[in-house]
Write an enzyme that holds these catalytic residues in place. Sequence first.
Site, mmCIF file in Angstrom:
data_model
loop_
_atom_site.group_PDB
_atom_site.id
_atom_site.type_symbol
_atom_site.label_atom_id
_atom_site.label_comp_id
_atom_site.label_asym_id
_atom_site.label_seq_id
_atom_site.Cartn_x
_atom_site.Cartn_y
_atom_site.Cartn_z
ATOM 1 N N CYS A 72 3.667 34.357 -28.333
ATOM 2 C CA CYS A 72 3.595 33.756 -29.765
ATOM 3 C C CYS A 72 2.563 34.341 -30.604
ATOM 4 C CB CYS A 72 3.430 32.362 -29.493
ATOM 5 S SG CYS A 72 1.923 31.627 -29.073
ATOM 6 N N ASN A 74 -1.294 32.200 -29.278
ATOM 7 C CA ASN A 74 -1.564 31.799 -27.781
ATOM 8 C C ASN A 74 -2.107 30.572 -27.293
ATOM 9 O OD1 ASN A 74 -2.879 33.712 -24.991
ATOM 10 N ND2 ASN A 74 -0.970 32.581 -25.066
ATOM 11 N N CYS A 77 -0.286 27.608 -28.669
ATOM 12 C CA CYS A 77 0.293 26.459 -28.644
ATOM 13 C C CYS A 77 1.705 26.548 -28.104
ATOM 14 C CB CYS A 77 0.812 26.229 -29.804
ATOM 15 S SG CYS A 77 -0.453 25.381 -31.147
ATOM 16 N N ARG A 78 2.451 27.635 -28.172
ATOM 17 C CA ARG A 78 3.883 27.828 -27.630
ATOM 18 C C ARG A 78 3.782 28.696 -26.494
ATOM 19 N NH1 ARG A 78 6.381 30.208 -33.023
ATOM 20 N NH2 ARG A 78 4.232 30.829 -33.102
ATOM 21 N N SER A 79 3.263 29.973 -26.402
ATOM 22 C CA SER A 79 3.400 30.716 -25.285
ATOM 23 C C SER A 79 2.451 30.355 -24.172
ATOM 24 C CB SER A 79 2.985 32.066 -25.580
ATOM 25 O OG SER A 79 1.656 32.231 -25.906
ATOM 26 N N ASP A 103 7.009 27.251 -34.857
ATOM 27 C CA ASP A 103 5.470 27.114 -34.741
ATOM 28 C C ASP A 103 4.995 25.665 -35.098
ATOM 29 O OD1 ASP A 103 2.788 27.290 -35.078
ATOM 30 O OD2 ASP A 103 2.849 28.993 -36.573
HETATM 31 P P1 4NP Z 1 1.083 29.329 -31.474
HETATM 32 O O1 4NP Z 1 0.551 28.725 -32.935
HETATM 33 O O2 4NP Z 1 1.404 30.853 -31.884
HETATM 34 O O3 4NP Z 1 2.303 28.740 -30.849
HETATM 35 O O4 4NP Z 1 -0.131 29.583 -30.638
HETATM 36 C C1 4NP Z 1 -0.427 28.861 -33.688
HETATM 37 C C2 4NP Z 1 -1.587 28.914 -33.334
HETATM 38 C C3 4NP Z 1 -2.304 29.115 -34.530
HETATM 39 C C4 4NP Z 1 -2.170 29.567 -35.577
HETATM 40 C C5 4NP Z 1 -0.727 29.710 -35.880
HETATM 41 C C6 4NP Z 1 0.170 29.288 -34.854
HETATM 42 N N1 4NP Z 1 -2.882 29.853 -36.360
HETATM 43 O O5 4NP Z 1 -2.704 30.097 -37.676
HETATM 44 O O6 4NP Z 1 -4.208 30.021 -36.281
#
Ligand code: 4NP
Length: 158
Positions: A7, A10, A12-14, A123
């Site tokens: 993702c 790293n 939230c989703r992955s 996201d």
């Molecule tokens: P992820 O979510 O890609 O599912 O881990 C996010 C975590 C942080 C950010 C964006 C999406 N950020 O912009 O910091």
Amino acid sequence: MRILFVCLGNICRSPTAEGVFRRRLADAGLSEVVEVDSCGTGGWHIGKAPDARAQAAARQRGVDVSQLRARQLDAADFARFDYLLAMDDDNLASLEAMRPDDCTAHVGLLLDFAGEPGRAVPDPYYGGEQGFDEVFALVERAADGLIEHLRQRLEHVQ
Ligand code: 4NP
């Protein structure tokens, strides 16, 4: 067989996908033959534990992701992993941009394995807790399809 969930951050989703899939592999008796990991295309959260909301959504459903730590996608991942599975089109584009010409791994979207080709795991970072429940549910659906896919592939190999 090695699978990498990818993702943006790293956190939230992955990591949710990694936690869910790790448990499903154990349930299916495949922990010894399939290795899983996760990473982000961005480097802002390197070394961090998963977002508290992702940890809570997983914990409510019996999956502990608290020990995972964020890392960034690395060029060596394209040789190390057999499947690099992106959560959304942006993540997939980042993978494609970095993918070496001689890479033979499957690079695609996770939800292709949920029978929903082209669909993204949205996201949840800037939204509410409900978004984290949706992530968990989508990832669980993909896990079923991915386990079945791997079973068939492993039978073919053996
Ligand atoms: P992820 O979510 O890609 O599912 O881990 C996010 C975590 C942080 C950010 C964006 C999406 N950020 O912009 O910091």
